[in-house]
Design a protein around this motif. Structure first.
Motif, PDB file in Angstrom:
ATOM      1  N   ARG A 138     -10.920  57.012  -3.116  1.00 54.16           N
ATOM      2  CA  ARG A 138     -12.318  57.142  -2.721  1.00 54.16           C
ATOM      3  C   ARG A 138     -13.293  56.588  -3.755  1.00 54.16           C
ATOM      4  NH1 ARG A 138     -12.260  60.404   1.791  1.00 54.16           N
ATOM      5  NH2 ARG A 138     -10.338  61.599   2.031  1.00 54.16           N
ATOM      6  N   VAL A 139     -12.829  55.583  -4.490  1.00 52.15           N
ATOM      7  CA  VAL A 139     -13.736  54.871  -5.394  1.00 52.15           C
ATOM      8  C   VAL A 139     -14.569  53.897  -4.561  1.00 52.15           C
ATOM      9  CG1 VAL A 139     -13.884  53.306  -7.385  1.00 52.15           C
ATOM     10  CG2 VAL A 139     -12.114  55.090  -7.310  1.00 52.15           C
ATOM     11  N   LEU A 140     -13.911  53.230  -3.636  1.00 47.71           N
ATOM     12  CA  LEU A 140     -14.574  52.302  -2.720  1.00 47.71           C
ATOM     13  C   LEU A 140     -14.177  52.646  -1.286  1.00 47.71           C
ATOM     14  CD1 LEU A 140     -13.864  48.843  -4.479  1.00 47.71           C
ATOM     15  CD2 LEU A 140     -15.949  50.220  -4.621  1.00 47.71           C
ATOM     16  N   THR A 141     -14.940  52.105  -0.339  1.00 43.88           N
ATOM     17  CA  THR A 141     -14.531  52.216   1.060  1.00 43.88           C
ATOM     18  C   THR A 141     -14.332  50.807   1.618  1.00 43.88           C
ATOM     19  OG1 THR A 141     -16.775  52.104   1.946  1.00 43.88           O
ATOM     20  CG2 THR A 141     -15.931  54.307   1.361  1.00 43.88           C
ATOM     21  N   ALA A 142     -13.483  50.741   2.624  1.00 47.33           N
ATOM     22  CA  ALA A 142     -13.258  49.437   3.269  1.00 47.33           C
ATOM     23  C   ALA A 142     -14.567  48.917   3.856  1.00 47.33           C
ATOM     24  CB  ALA A 142     -12.191  49.578   4.355  1.00 47.33           C
ATOM     25  N   ALA A 143     -15.384  49.840   4.370  1.00 46.70           N
ATOM     26  CA  ALA A 143     -16.647  49.422   4.983  1.00 46.70           C
ATOM     27  C   ALA A 143     -17.592  48.822   3.946  1.00 46.70           C
ATOM     28  CB  ALA A 143     -17.312  50.621   5.666  1.00 46.70           C
ATOM     29  N   ALA A 144     -17.617  49.419   2.758  1.00 46.93           N
ATOM     30  CA  ALA A 144     -18.504  48.897   1.709  1.00 46.93           C
ATOM     31  C   ALA A 144     -18.052  47.507   1.263  1.00 46.93           C
ATOM     32  CB  ALA A 144     -18.526  49.861   0.524  1.00 46.93           C
ATOM     33  N   ILE A 145     -16.736  47.331   1.171  1.00 44.38           N
ATOM     34  CA  ILE A 145     -16.215  46.017   0.775  1.00 44.38           C
ATOM     35  C   ILE A 145     -16.593  44.973   1.820  1.00 44.38           C
ATOM     36  CG2 ILE A 145     -14.112  44.669   0.336  1.00 44.38           C
ATOM     37  CD1 ILE A 145     -12.844  47.349  -0.693  1.00 44.38           C
ATOM     38  N   GLN A 146     -16.409  45.322   3.090  1.00 44.84           N
ATOM     39  CA  GLN A 146     -16.736  44.375   4.152  1.00 44.84           C
ATOM     40  C   GLN A 146     -18.236  44.072   4.184  1.00 44.84           C
ATOM     41  OE1 GLN A 146     -14.432  42.626   5.944  1.00 44.84           O
ATOM     42  NE2 GLN A 146     -16.267  41.435   6.420  1.00 44.84           N
ATOM     43  N   ALA A 147     -19.054  45.094   3.978  1.00 43.00           N
ATOM     44  CA  ALA A 147     -20.506  44.880   3.999  1.00 43.00           C
ATOM     45  C   ALA A 147     -20.921  43.929   2.883  1.00 43.00           C
ATOM     46  CB  ALA A 147     -21.229  46.218   3.850  1.00 43.00           C
ATOM     47  N   ILE A 175     -18.982  41.614   1.530  1.00 34.56           N
ATOM     48  CA  ILE A 175     -18.511  40.273   1.909  1.00 34.56           C
ATOM     49  C   ILE A 175     -19.506  39.624   2.872  1.00 34.56           C
ATOM     50  CG2 ILE A 175     -16.739  39.043   3.246  1.00 34.56           C
ATOM     51  CD1 ILE A 175     -14.681  41.013   2.035  1.00 34.56           C
ATOM     52  N   ASP A 176     -19.972  40.405   3.836  1.00 43.54           N
ATOM     53  CA  ASP A 176     -20.928  39.874   4.819  1.00 43.54           C
ATOM     54  C   ASP A 176     -22.224  39.428   4.133  1.00 43.54           C
ATOM     55  OD1 ASP A 176     -19.074  40.446   6.753  1.00 43.54           O
ATOM     56  OD2 ASP A 176     -20.043  42.292   7.434  1.00 43.54           O
ATOM     57  N   ALA A 177     -22.672  40.221   3.170  1.00 41.37           N
ATOM     58  CA  ALA A 177     -23.923  39.892   2.476  1.00 41.37           C
ATOM     59  C   ALA A 177     -23.773  38.591   1.687  1.00 41.37           C
ATOM     60  CB  ALA A 177     -24.321  41.038   1.560  1.00 41.37           C
ATOM     61  N   VAL A 178     -22.644  38.453   1.007  1.00 42.23           N
ATOM     62  CA  VAL A 178     -22.418  37.246   0.203  1.00 42.23           C
ATOM     63  C   VAL A 178     -22.295  36.026   1.108  1.00 42.23           C
ATOM     64  CG1 VAL A 178     -20.776  36.096  -1.338  1.00 42.23           C
ATOM     65  CG2 VAL A 178     -21.404  38.480  -1.743  1.00 42.23           C
ATOM     66  N   GLU A 179     -21.602  36.214   2.230  1.00 45.85           N
ATOM     67  CA  GLU A 179     -21.419  35.102   3.173  1.00 45.85           C
ATOM     68  C   GLU A 179     -22.741  34.619   3.733  1.00 45.85           C
ATOM     69  OE1 GLU A 179     -18.622  36.275   6.206  1.00 45.85           O
ATOM     70  OE2 GLU A 179     -17.259  34.682   5.594  1.00 45.85           O
ATOM     71  N   GLY A 180     -23.692  35.543   3.848  1.00 42.38           N
ATOM     72  CA  GLY A 180     -24.984  35.182   4.418  1.00 42.38           C
ATOM     73  C   GLY A 180     -25.909  34.494   3.428  1.00 42.38           C
ATOM     74  N   ALA A 181     -25.538  34.497   2.144  1.00 43.21           N
ATOM     75  CA  ALA A 181     -26.407  33.894   1.138  1.00 43.21           C
ATOM     76  C   ALA A 181     -26.244  32.384   1.120  1.00 43.21           C
ATOM     77  CB  ALA A 181     -26.092  34.488  -0.234  1.00 43.21           C
ATOM     78  N   THR A 182     -27.337  31.680   1.226  1.00 42.74           N
ATOM     79  CA  THR A 182     -27.309  30.215   1.233  1.00 42.74           C
ATOM     80  C   THR A 182     -28.356  29.722   0.227  1.00 42.74           C
ATOM     81  OG1 THR A 182     -29.079  29.886   2.825  1.00 42.74           O
ATOM     82  CG2 THR A 182     -26.873  30.354   3.716  1.00 42.74           C
ATOM     83  N   PRO A 183     -28.392  28.416  -0.008  1.00 46.44           N
ATOM     84  CA  PRO A 183     -29.410  27.901  -0.949  1.00 46.44           C
ATOM     85  C   PRO A 183     -30.835  27.882  -0.391  1.00 46.44           C
ATOM     86  CG  PRO A 183     -27.515  26.421  -0.764  1.00 46.44           C
ATOM     87  CD  PRO A 183     -27.426  27.396   0.361  1.00 46.44           C
ATOM     88  N   ILE A 184     -31.049  28.426   0.795  1.00 44.31           N
ATOM     89  CA  ILE A 184     -32.357  28.282   1.443  1.00 44.31           C
ATOM     90  C   ILE A 184     -33.489  28.883   0.616  1.00 44.31           C
ATOM     91  CG2 ILE A 184     -32.065  30.377   2.847  1.00 44.31           C
ATOM     92  CD1 ILE A 184     -33.902  27.161   3.902  1.00 44.31           C
ATOM     93  N   GLN A 185     -33.213  29.981  -0.074  1.00 41.28           N
ATOM     94  CA  GLN A 185     -34.293  30.595  -0.841  1.00 41.28           C
ATOM     95  C   GLN A 185     -34.717  29.670  -1.986  1.00 41.28           C
ATOM     96  OE1 GLN A 185     -33.325  34.691  -1.793  1.00 41.28           O
ATOM     97  NE2 GLN A 185     -33.622  35.257   0.340  1.00 41.28           N
ATOM     98  N   GLY A 186     -33.739  29.069  -2.633  1.00 41.93           N
ATOM     99  CA  GLY A 186     -34.054  28.105  -3.682  1.00 41.93           C
ATOM    100  C   GLY A 186     -34.848  26.929  -3.123  1.00 41.93           C
ATOM    101  N   SER A 187     -34.434  26.462  -1.944  1.00 41.47           N
ATOM    102  CA  SER A 187     -35.130  25.329  -1.314  1.00 41.47           C
ATOM    103  C   SER A 187     -36.591  25.673  -1.031  1.00 41.47           C
ATOM    104  CB  SER A 187     -34.440  24.946  -0.005  1.00 41.47           C
ATOM    105  OG  SER A 187     -33.099  24.589  -0.239  1.00 41.47           O
ATOM    106  N   ARG A 188     -36.831  26.905  -0.615  1.00 43.01           N
ATOM    107  CA  ARG A 188     -38.208  27.315  -0.309  1.00 43.01           C
ATOM    108  C   ARG A 188     -39.057  27.399  -1.576  1.00 43.01           C
ATOM    109  NH1 ARG A 188     -36.092  31.790   3.783  1.00 43.01           N
ATOM    110  NH2 ARG A 188     -35.986  30.535   5.671  1.00 43.01           N
ATOM    111  N   VAL A 189     -38.420  27.849  -2.656  1.00 44.73           N
ATOM    112  CA  VAL A 189     -39.140  27.928  -3.930  1.00 44.73           C
ATOM    113  C   VAL A 189     -39.560  26.519  -4.369  1.00 44.73           C
ATOM    114  CG1 VAL A 189     -38.873  28.439  -6.395  1.00 44.73           C
ATOM    115  CG2 VAL A 189     -38.036  30.072  -4.676  1.00 44.73           C
ATOM    116  N   VAL A 190     -38.618  25.580  -4.279  1.00 39.79           N
ATOM    117  CA  VAL A 190     -38.917  24.213  -4.714  1.00 39.79           C
ATOM    118  C   VAL A 190     -39.986  23.581  -3.818  1.00 39.79           C
ATOM    119  CG1 VAL A 190     -37.971  21.879  -4.896  1.00 39.79           C
ATOM    120  CG2 VAL A 190     -36.694  23.830  -5.820  1.00 39.79           C
ATOM    121  N   ALA A 191     -39.861  23.767  -2.514  1.00 35.78           N
ATOM    122  CA  ALA A 191     -40.849  23.175  -1.602  1.00 35.78           C
ATOM    123  C   ALA A 191     -42.243  23.726  -1.889  1.00 35.78           C
ATOM    124  CB  ALA A 191     -40.446  23.440  -0.146  1.00 35.78           C
TER     125      ALA A 191
END
Lengths: 108, 218
Positions: B41-50, B52-68
């Motif tokens: 009970r140090v981690l849960t499978a759900a927390a690990i999956q969540a 992973i989903d968050a990291v997968e959703g991260a793209t360079p778009i925020q950096g692109s918006r800063v530069v623009a």
């Protein structure tokens, strides 16, 4: 004094492989677990401790391992250092996992 | 899982093969550690999956918006160059922990980013770093023969352009503001965002030009 293995700036090396293979599920899990263990609320170890654990890997292990493979070994070492898991229980479970794959061929 | 797959370990590297057997010793170790952490009970499978989903959703778009934004708003660019963390926070992007330093490419000076010691990268703005950024070859050579490295990326820098290579650390990350492409005068900020590639913010490539803006590379 020569540089430690991770300190490779300026060392001779070949062409850069610019391919970008998709991150595997195993890699994603290592990445996720390391973040969860490191960040609040758990905060079992710091980012600096994680880096130190990676840098402490034996040179042949460091150089012979994939990126997240190094993370996985460092995570194991940190979990033992912080008393969350013991070497013995990790060894036992690793043997059991391998046995399971040999006999069943798939995760449960 | 079919019988045919049982001993075919080449499948272990297929990103979508959730049930492919591990192909390397350390992949068994990952399973062992994960099982133990969940059982204790140090981690849960759900927390690990969540996560992973968050990291997968991260793209360079925020950096692109800063530069623009920096391209169209000189006052914003000045704030970004003065204090990266505060300037990206203005756009609602959290960059906690390490200091964020933005560096502007000019016709006379080009910057490129490396982390010789490991893999430090402005993840909150650019997402996960590409494999080559973490490779021994890039880490080693970016500081000793950066022009040759740039050429491998198809970026041939004229000899009279100064090249500065910056080495990231755990405490300091860099965001490169690439040169705004010619021919984009009068473009809206939204339209400019599409020109700001990940590689241009690492400094290994220029921003897309209007002519090449059909958008398959990253």
């Amino acid at each position: 004094m020569s540089a430690r293995t991770h300190d490779m700036g300026g060392a001779p090396a070949g062409p850069i492989d610019r391919s970008e293979p998709p991150v595997t599920l195993t890699e994603q899990r290592v990445d996720a677990m390391m973040a969860l263990l490191r960040e609040p609320p758990l905060g079992l170890f710091s980012t600096d401790a994680m880096r130190r654990a990676i840098e402490d890997l034996a040179p042949d292990v460091y150089l012979g391992s994939a990126y997240y493979e190094r993370w996985c070994y460092a995570m194991r070492d940190l979990l033992v250092e912080t008393g969350v898991l013991t070497d013995a229980e990790i060894a036992d479970r690793l043997a059991a996992v391998q046995q399971r794959f040999e006999t069943e061929g798939a995760p449960p | 899982m079919t019988t045919a797959h049982r001993h075919d370990r080449t499948h272990a590297h297929a990103a979508t093969a959730d049930h492919a057997p591990p192909g390397h010793e350390w992949e068994f170790l990952e399973i062992a550690l994960r099982e133990l952490l969940i059982e204790k009970r140090v981690l849960t499978a759900a927390a690990i999956q969540a996560r992973i989903d968050a990291v997968e959703g991260a793209t360079p778009i925020q950096g692109s918006r800063v530069v623009a934004r920096a391209w169209v708003d000189p006052a914003y660019k000045a704030r970004l160059l003065a204090d990266g963390n505060a300037a990206v926070a203005e756009l609602g992007y959290g960059f906690d922990g390490p200091k964020l330093v933005a560096l502007e490419n000019t016709p006379a000076r080009h910057h490129m980013v490396v982390c010789t010691l490991c893999s430090c990268y402005p993840k909150p703005l650019l997402g996960l770093s590409p494999a080559w950024y973490k490779s021994r070859e890039y880490r080693s050579r970016a500081v000793s023969e950066p022009r040759a490295v740039l050429a491998e990326f198809g970026t041939v820098l004229p000899e009279d352009v100064e090249l500065r290579v910056v080495d990231s650390t755990a405490d300091c990350r860099y965001l490169i503001i690439p040169l705004r492409p010619v021919g984009t005068e009068g473009w809206t900020e939204t339209r400019l965002v599409d020109l700001v590639t990940r590689d241009s913010m690492i400094g290994v490539a220029p921003a897309r030009t209007p002519q090449t803006d059909h958008g398959t590379d990253v």
